[in-house]
Design a protein around this motif. Structure first.
Motif, PDB file in Angstrom:
ATOM      1  N   PHE A  75       0.790  -1.003   0.081  1.00 33.07           N
ATOM      2  CA  PHE A  75      -0.078   0.278  -0.045  1.00 33.07           C
ATOM      3  C   PHE A  75       0.675   1.315  -0.142  1.00 33.07           C
ATOM      4  O   PHE A  75       0.506   2.084  -0.713  1.00 33.07           O
ATOM      5  CB  PHE A  75      -0.723  -0.002   1.371  1.00 33.07           C
ATOM      6  N   ASP A  99      -8.329   4.392  -5.077  1.00 32.11           N
ATOM      7  CA  ASP A  99      -8.048   3.490  -3.835  1.00 32.11           C
ATOM      8  C   ASP A  99      -8.096   2.041  -4.540  1.00 32.11           C
ATOM      9  O   ASP A  99      -8.359   0.995  -4.137  1.00 32.11           O
ATOM     10  CB  ASP A  99      -8.413   3.492  -2.739  1.00 32.11           C
ATOM     11  N   ARG A 114      -6.922  -1.665  -3.105  1.00 29.94           N
ATOM     12  CA  ARG A 114      -7.887  -2.482  -2.450  1.00 29.94           C
ATOM     13  C   ARG A 114      -8.651  -3.466  -3.168  1.00 29.94           C
ATOM     14  O   ARG A 114      -9.397  -4.255  -2.462  1.00 29.94           O
ATOM     15  CB  ARG A 114      -8.977  -1.519  -1.628  1.00 29.94           C
ATOM     16  N   HIS A 149      -7.611  -7.000  -1.720  1.00 33.12           N
ATOM     17  CA  HIS A 149      -7.233  -7.138  -0.061  1.00 33.12           C
ATOM     18  C   HIS A 149      -8.173  -8.116   0.464  1.00 33.12           C
ATOM     19  O   HIS A 149      -9.353  -8.049   0.213  1.00 33.12           O
ATOM     20  CB  HIS A 149      -7.236  -5.701   0.377  1.00 33.12           C
ATOM     21  N   TYR A 157     -10.365  -8.768   2.588  1.00 34.20           N
ATOM     22  CA  TYR A 157     -11.123  -8.113   3.563  1.00 34.20           C
ATOM     23  C   TYR A 157     -11.937  -9.246   4.256  1.00 34.20           C
ATOM     24  O   TYR A 157     -12.343  -9.251   5.590  1.00 34.20           O
ATOM     25  CB  TYR A 157     -12.070  -7.137   3.084  1.00 34.20           C
ATOM     26  N   ASP A 217      -7.269  -3.587   7.171  1.00 29.82           N
ATOM     27  CA  ASP A 217      -7.227  -2.593   6.023  1.00 29.82           C
ATOM     28  C   ASP A 217      -5.934  -1.919   6.366  1.00 29.82           C
ATOM     29  O   ASP A 217      -5.842  -1.086   7.498  1.00 29.82           O
ATOM     30  CB  ASP A 217      -8.385  -2.015   5.903  1.00 29.82           C
TER      31      ASP A 217
END
Length: 303
Positions: free
Chosen positions: A148, A171, A174, A177, A179, A185
């Protein structure tokens, strides 16, 4: 909304579908006022070809981009009385040479605008597949936080070098990612969040417009790009907002704009900005007030 400033077609993008003309026709059918055409800029290194491009050369990509601009100009001439068309491109930043090539490309084709997007970290594609995304994590010593950090540092260089009119999917890092697996995060970490805020402040300083990109919903994210935590920061700082569907073919035109309307209302966005080209050839930023009340929504069954 009656515009999008981020679009692709299968005619010029391997992971999209259909023709560029059909994208234009779909936008007209949706009563859109402005359509920004933004095929990807060509890449010049063989190692940067995607798996889907294994039968192509970098020369093929440059030839295709030239054909795209020619076709976009033809479509603007043919359909200009029905929809306002801007001809642009979506950026890449893989090495610094990429940015130098892009500056020359913009001048050569006299592009109306750029969507400033970052699809690579450490020279590796992050949004093509979860597998390639995880390879970047490995190259960052197994640290998602480091990935990131590098993303936002490289994004700043792109913004500084190109100053694109539209900031694309701010972004995007993301996208894959984990989650759902409960992995924290990285943007909850103060140092990484501050990098994102630094980039937001810089983009605002030169007058950029941030797109709310609805393709994030197709990828399973909670919100459009940017996610609400960063959108709140953009709005609080007086940043300018537009709307894009990031369509990859005619069937994606206005994709998830019903959810976009709800998102705009939830986030308190009443004003949107858009680009328009004057008769003299200047590209201007215009404002649409009371954006969530525009007749476009009801006409398309979104309200």
């Amino acid at each position: 909304m009656p515009f999008t400033f981020h679009s692709h077609s299968g005619q010029f993008c391997r992971h999209a579908k259909g023709t560029l003309e059909n994208v234009v026709k779909a936008a007209i059918a949706k009563n859109m006022l402005v359509l920004g055409l933004t095929e990807h800029v060509p890449r010049s290194r063989t190692q940067d070809l995607y798996p889907e491009e294994s039968d192509l050369t970098t020369n093929d990509l440059h030839t295709a981009f030239h054909a795209y601009v020619d076709e976009a100009r033809r479509l603007r001439s043919q359909y200009g009385s029905q929809i306002h068309i801007l001809i642009g491109a979506e950026t890449e930043y893989i090495t610094h040479d990429t940015l130098d090539e892009l500056k020359r490309l913009r001048k050569k084709y006299d592009l109306d605008f750029l969507v400033g997007s970052l699809h690579h970290v450490n020279g590796m594609p992050m949004d093509f597949s979860p597998e390639l995304y995880e390879q970047i994590v490995e190259h960052c010593n197994g640290s998602r936080s480091e990935m990131f950090r590098r993303y936002f540092d490289e994004q700043l260089v792109l913004l500084q070098e190109l100053q694109p009119e539209i900031v694309g999917h701010f972004d995007l890092i993301r996208i894959f990612h984990p989650y759902s697996a409960g992995v924290e995060d990285p943007l909850l970490q103060d140092d990484i969040r501050n990098l994102a805020l630094r980039n937001i402040d810089y983009a605002i300083s030169y007058g950029a417009i941030f797109e709310i990109n609805t393709r994030a919903w197709k990828k399973g994210l909670r919100d459009a790009y940017p996610q609400r935590d960063l959108l709140q920061e953009i709005l609080a700082r007086g940043g300018r907002i537009t709307l894009s569907d990031d369509s990859h073919g005619e069937h994606d035109v206005c994709m998830h704009y019903d959810r976009a309307l709800a998102y705009l209302r939830e986030m308190g966005v009443k004003q949107l900005h858009y680009l328009r080209k004057t008769a003299e050839g200047a590209v201007q930023v215009r404002v649409l007030d009371n954006a969530t009340e525009h007749e476009f929504w009801a006409a398309n069954g979104f309200s």
